[in-house]
Design a protein around this motif. Structure first.
Motif, PDB file in Angstrom:
ATOM      1  N   VAL A  44       0.854  -1.184   0.000  1.00  0.00           N
ATOM      2  CA  VAL A  44       0.000   0.000   0.000  1.00  0.00           C
ATOM      3  C   VAL A  44       0.891   1.236   0.000  1.00  0.00           C
ATOM      4  CG1 VAL A  44      -1.739   1.294   1.306  1.00  0.00           C
ATOM      5  CG2 VAL A  44      -1.842  -1.209   1.231  1.00  0.00           C
ATOM      6  N   GLY A  45       0.701   2.114  -0.981  1.00  0.00           N
ATOM      7  CA  GLY A  45       1.439   3.378  -1.038  1.00  0.00           C
ATOM      8  C   GLY A  45       0.831   4.369  -0.058  1.00  0.00           C
ATOM      9  N   ILE A  46       1.703   5.136   0.611  1.00  0.00           N
ATOM     10  CA  ILE A  46       1.230   6.128   1.578  1.00  0.00           C
ATOM     11  C   ILE A  46       1.819   7.488   1.219  1.00  0.00           C
ATOM     12  CG2 ILE A  46       1.189   6.831   4.001  1.00  0.00           C
ATOM     13  CD1 ILE A  46       1.421   3.852   4.711  1.00  0.00           C
ATOM     14  N   GLU A  47       0.956   8.487   1.222  1.00  0.00           N
ATOM     15  CA  GLU A  47       1.344   9.869   0.921  1.00  0.00           C
ATOM     16  C   GLU A  47       0.623  10.775   1.909  1.00  0.00           C
ATOM     17  OE1 GLU A  47       0.561  13.063  -2.720  1.00  0.00           O
ATOM     18  OE2 GLU A  47       0.387  10.924  -3.124  1.00  0.00           O
ATOM     19  N   THR A  48       1.261  11.874   2.297  1.00  0.00           N
ATOM     20  CA  THR A  48       0.588  12.880   3.118  1.00  0.00           C
ATOM     21  C   THR A  48       0.718  14.234   2.441  1.00  0.00           C
ATOM     22  OG1 THR A  48       2.573  13.196   4.483  1.00  0.00           O
ATOM     23  CG2 THR A  48       0.886  11.697   5.326  1.00  0.00           C
ATOM     24  N   ARG A  49      -0.271  15.050   2.685  1.00  0.00           N
ATOM     25  CA  ARG A  49      -0.273  16.435   2.196  1.00  0.00           C
ATOM     26  C   ARG A  49      -0.753  17.324   3.337  1.00  0.00           C
ATOM     27  NH1 ARG A  49      -3.350  15.718  -3.655  1.00  0.00           N
ATOM     28  NH2 ARG A  49      -1.854  14.237  -4.524  1.00  0.00           N
ATOM     29  N   ALA A  50      -0.217  18.531   3.400  1.00  0.00           N
ATOM     30  CA  ALA A  50      -0.634  19.482   4.435  1.00  0.00           C
ATOM     31  C   ALA A  50      -0.703  20.876   3.827  1.00  0.00           C
ATOM     32  CB  ALA A  50       0.355  19.460   5.601  1.00  0.00           C
ATOM     33  N   ASN A  51      -1.504  21.719   4.458  1.00  0.00           N
ATOM     34  CA  ASN A  51      -1.714  23.062   3.949  1.00  0.00           C
ATOM     35  C   ASN A  51      -2.061  23.974   5.120  1.00  0.00           C
ATOM     36  OD1 ASN A  51      -2.497  25.356   2.540  1.00  0.00           O
ATOM     37  ND2 ASN A  51      -4.068  24.356   1.343  1.00  0.00           N
ATOM     38  N   LEU A  52      -1.410  25.119   5.180  1.00  0.00           N
ATOM     39  CA  LEU A  52      -1.740  26.183   6.115  1.00  0.00           C
ATOM     40  C   LEU A  52      -2.109  27.374   5.253  1.00  0.00           C
ATOM     41  CD1 LEU A  52      -1.798  27.352   9.017  1.00  0.00           C
ATOM     42  CD2 LEU A  52       0.604  27.996   8.656  1.00  0.00           C
ATOM     43  N   PHE A  53      -3.341  27.905   5.404  1.00  0.00           N
ATOM     44  CA  PHE A  53      -3.776  28.944   4.472  1.00  0.00           C
ATOM     45  C   PHE A  53      -4.692  29.962   5.126  1.00  0.00           C
ATOM     46  CE2 PHE A  53      -7.014  25.714   4.311  1.00  0.00           C
ATOM     47  CZ  PHE A  53      -8.203  26.394   4.091  1.00  0.00           C
ATOM     48  N   THR A  54      -4.811  31.101   4.440  1.00  0.00           N
ATOM     49  CA  THR A  54      -5.709  32.173   4.842  1.00  0.00           C
ATOM     50  C   THR A  54      -6.347  32.758   3.590  1.00  0.00           C
ATOM     51  OG1 THR A  54      -5.921  34.239   6.108  1.00  0.00           O
ATOM     52  CG2 THR A  54      -3.921  33.974   4.788  1.00  0.00           C
ATOM     53  N   LYS A  55      -7.499  33.349   3.761  1.00  0.00           N
ATOM     54  CA  LYS A  55      -8.172  34.045   2.661  1.00  0.00           C
ATOM     55  C   LYS A  55      -8.207  35.524   3.007  1.00  0.00           C
ATOM     56  CE  LYS A  55     -10.956  30.186   1.181  1.00  0.00           C
ATOM     57  NZ  LYS A  55     -12.269  29.675   0.851  1.00  0.00           N
ATOM     58  N   ARG A  56      -7.676  36.325   2.093  1.00  0.00           N
ATOM     59  CA  ARG A  56      -7.631  37.784   2.290  1.00  0.00           C
ATOM     60  C   ARG A  56      -8.097  38.464   1.022  1.00  0.00           C
ATOM     61  NH1 ARG A  56      -5.651  39.004   7.612  1.00  0.00           N
ATOM     62  NH2 ARG A  56      -4.728  37.047   8.238  1.00  0.00           N
ATOM     63  N   GLY A  57      -9.169  39.235   1.118  1.00  0.00           N
ATOM     64  CA  GLY A  57      -9.637  39.996  -0.029  1.00  0.00           C
ATOM     65  C   GLY A  57      -9.941  39.133  -1.248  1.00  0.00           C
ATOM     66  N   GLY A  58     -10.501  37.950  -1.052  1.00  0.00           N
ATOM     67  CA  GLY A  58     -10.850  37.081  -2.169  1.00  0.00           C
ATOM     68  C   GLY A  58      -9.699  36.237  -2.698  1.00  0.00           C
ATOM     69  N   ILE A  59      -8.514  36.346  -2.099  1.00  0.00           N
ATOM     70  CA  ILE A  59      -7.338  35.581  -2.528  1.00  0.00           C
ATOM     71  C   ILE A  59      -6.957  34.610  -1.414  1.00  0.00           C
ATOM     72  CG2 ILE A  59      -4.899  35.717  -3.135  1.00  0.00           C
ATOM     73  CD1 ILE A  59      -5.467  38.491  -4.288  1.00  0.00           C
ATOM     74  N   THR A  60      -6.698  33.350  -1.790  1.00  0.00           N
ATOM     75  CA  THR A  60      -6.225  32.367  -0.827  1.00  0.00           C
ATOM     76  C   THR A  60      -4.714  32.285  -0.915  1.00  0.00           C
ATOM     77  OG1 THR A  60      -8.265  31.100  -1.059  1.00  0.00           O
ATOM     78  CG2 THR A  60      -6.367  29.950  -0.105  1.00  0.00           C
ATOM     79  N   MET A  61      -4.042  32.426   0.229  1.00  0.00           N
ATOM     80  CA  MET A  61      -2.584  32.334   0.297  1.00  0.00           C
ATOM     81  C   MET A  61      -2.231  31.277   1.330  1.00  0.00           C
ATOM     82  SD  MET A  61      -1.651  36.378   0.444  1.00  0.00           S
ATOM     83  CE  MET A  61      -2.843  36.706   1.734  1.00  0.00           C
ATOM     84  N   GLY A  62      -1.157  30.528   1.063  1.00  0.00           N
ATOM     85  CA  GLY A  62      -0.776  29.525   2.038  1.00  0.00           C
ATOM     86  C   GLY A  62       0.480  28.779   1.654  1.00  0.00           C
ATOM     87  N   LEU A  63       0.831  27.833   2.488  1.00  0.00           N
ATOM     88  CA  LEU A  63       1.967  26.943   2.270  1.00  0.00           C
ATOM     89  C   LEU A  63       1.437  25.511   2.165  1.00  0.00           C
ATOM     90  CD1 LEU A  63       4.391  28.321   4.999  1.00  0.00           C
ATOM     91  CD2 LEU A  63       4.478  28.776   2.537  1.00  0.00           C
ATOM     92  N   GLU A  64       1.987  24.757   1.222  1.00  0.00           N
ATOM     93  CA  GLU A  64       1.577  23.373   1.056  1.00  0.00           C
ATOM     94  C   GLU A  64       2.786  22.465   1.137  1.00  0.00           C
ATOM     95  OE1 GLU A  64      -0.610  23.014  -2.604  1.00  0.00           O
ATOM     96  OE2 GLU A  64      -2.397  23.903  -1.704  1.00  0.00           O
ATOM     97  N   SER A  65       2.554  21.236   1.616  1.00  0.00           N
ATOM     98  CA  SER A  65       3.605  20.226   1.716  1.00  0.00           C
ATOM     99  C   SER A  65       3.068  18.929   1.125  1.00  0.00           C
ATOM    100  CB  SER A  65       3.985  20.028   3.180  1.00  0.00           C
ATOM    101  OG  SER A  65       4.860  18.942   3.329  1.00  0.00           O
ATOM    102  N   TYR A  66       3.878  18.278   0.274  1.00  0.00           N
ATOM    103  CA  TYR A  66       3.522  17.008  -0.357  1.00  0.00           C
ATOM    104  C   TYR A  66       4.626  15.994  -0.024  1.00  0.00           C
ATOM    105  CZ  TYR A  66       0.274  19.810  -3.077  1.00  0.00           C
ATOM    106  OH  TYR A  66      -0.744  20.668  -3.448  1.00  0.00           O
ATOM    107  N   ASN A  67       4.259  14.851   0.550  1.00  0.00           N
ATOM    108  CA  ASN A  67       5.240  13.881   1.013  1.00  0.00           C
ATOM    109  C   ASN A  67       4.861  12.472   0.573  1.00  0.00           C
ATOM    110  OD1 ASN A  67       6.771  15.739   2.942  1.00  0.00           O
ATOM    111  ND2 ASN A  67       4.648  15.977   3.568  1.00  0.00           N
ATOM    112  N   LEU A  68       5.772  11.781  -0.117  1.00  0.00           N
ATOM    113  CA  LEU A  68       5.601  10.379  -0.482  1.00  0.00           C
ATOM    114  C   LEU A  68       6.369   9.539   0.531  1.00  0.00           C
ATOM    115  CD1 LEU A  68       6.165  10.637  -4.334  1.00  0.00           C
ATOM    116  CD2 LEU A  68       3.987  10.359  -3.138  1.00  0.00           C
ATOM    117  N   HIS A  69       5.704   8.566   1.132  1.00  0.00           N
ATOM    118  CA  HIS A  69       6.326   7.749   2.173  1.00  0.00           C
ATOM    119  C   HIS A  69       6.647   6.338   1.697  1.00  0.00           C
ATOM    120  CE1 HIS A  69       5.500  11.000   4.937  1.00  0.00           C
ATOM    121  NE2 HIS A  69       4.252  11.010   4.524  1.00  0.00           N
TER     122      HIS A  69
END
Length: 183
Positions: free
Chosen positions: A156-181
């Motif tokens: 079984v393949g395992i992957e994780t993803r994470a995101n920290l984000f905010t919405k300001r004035g109709g725009i979404t900004m954030g940081l994303e992480s993609y990890n293959l395990h």
């Protein structure tokens, strides 16, 4: 707020452009009832001197109930002057939370059919989102995959993803992480 922009700028400067070539995302555990959506995505790739290529993706999704969403995805690979089918994916998402909860969770089940001799795939994904403040949210997704067919990988393949984000004035900004395990 300046600190957030500074961290974001430093992060973007530090990562290679090769890691920005993703057609997916850190998907939310939220169903918007009685909605339908058609989306088009395009992604560019430079293979270190090989011909430039891009992928195109079209998906349609609809939510027949307050807790269920289905989606179909079609994706192509493109080189200058040619295009080929890459994959077809069918998804069913189930929102397991009460709609007013600060922490939301859900499960997504996918079936992927691929072009050529690549194996088909069945995925079970668990997605979470928590409201950290009224303006900041965090998401965490665990993806599992099992391959089927003659060229299928074991386990079984395992992957994780994470995101920290905010919405300001109709725009979404954030940081994303993609990890293959791995498997």
């Amino acid at each position: 707020m300046r600190a957030v922009f500074g961290i974001l700028a430093a992060f973007l400067a530090a990562v290679s452009s090769a890691y920005a070539q993703n057609m997916g995302g850190v998907f939310p555990p939220i169903v918007n009832p009685d909605t339908a959506q058609l989306e088009y995505r395009i992604g560019y790739r430079d293979d270190n001197g090989a011909e430039d290529a891009w992928k195109e993706r079209v998906h349609f999704q609809a939510s027949p109930t307050d807790d269920l969403l289905w989606r179909v995805v079609a994706q192509t690979n493109n080189l200058p002057g040619e295009s080929e089918f890459d994959l077809f994916q069918a998804e069913l998402f189930w929102d397991l939370s009460d709609h007013g909860d600060r922490w939301r969770t859900g499960m997504r089940f996918d079936v992927v059919v691929r072009n050529g001799d690549r194996p088909e795939q069945i995925n079970v994904n668990w997605t979470n989102q928590i409201a950290l403040t009224p303006k900041w949210n965090a998401r965490f997704v665990v993806l599992t995959s099992t391959q089927l067919g003659d060229r299928a990988a074991d386990g079984v393949g395992i992957e994780t993803r994470a995101n920290l984000f905010t919405k300001r004035g109709g725009i979404t900004m954030g940081l994303e992480s993609y990890n293959l395990h791995g498997r």
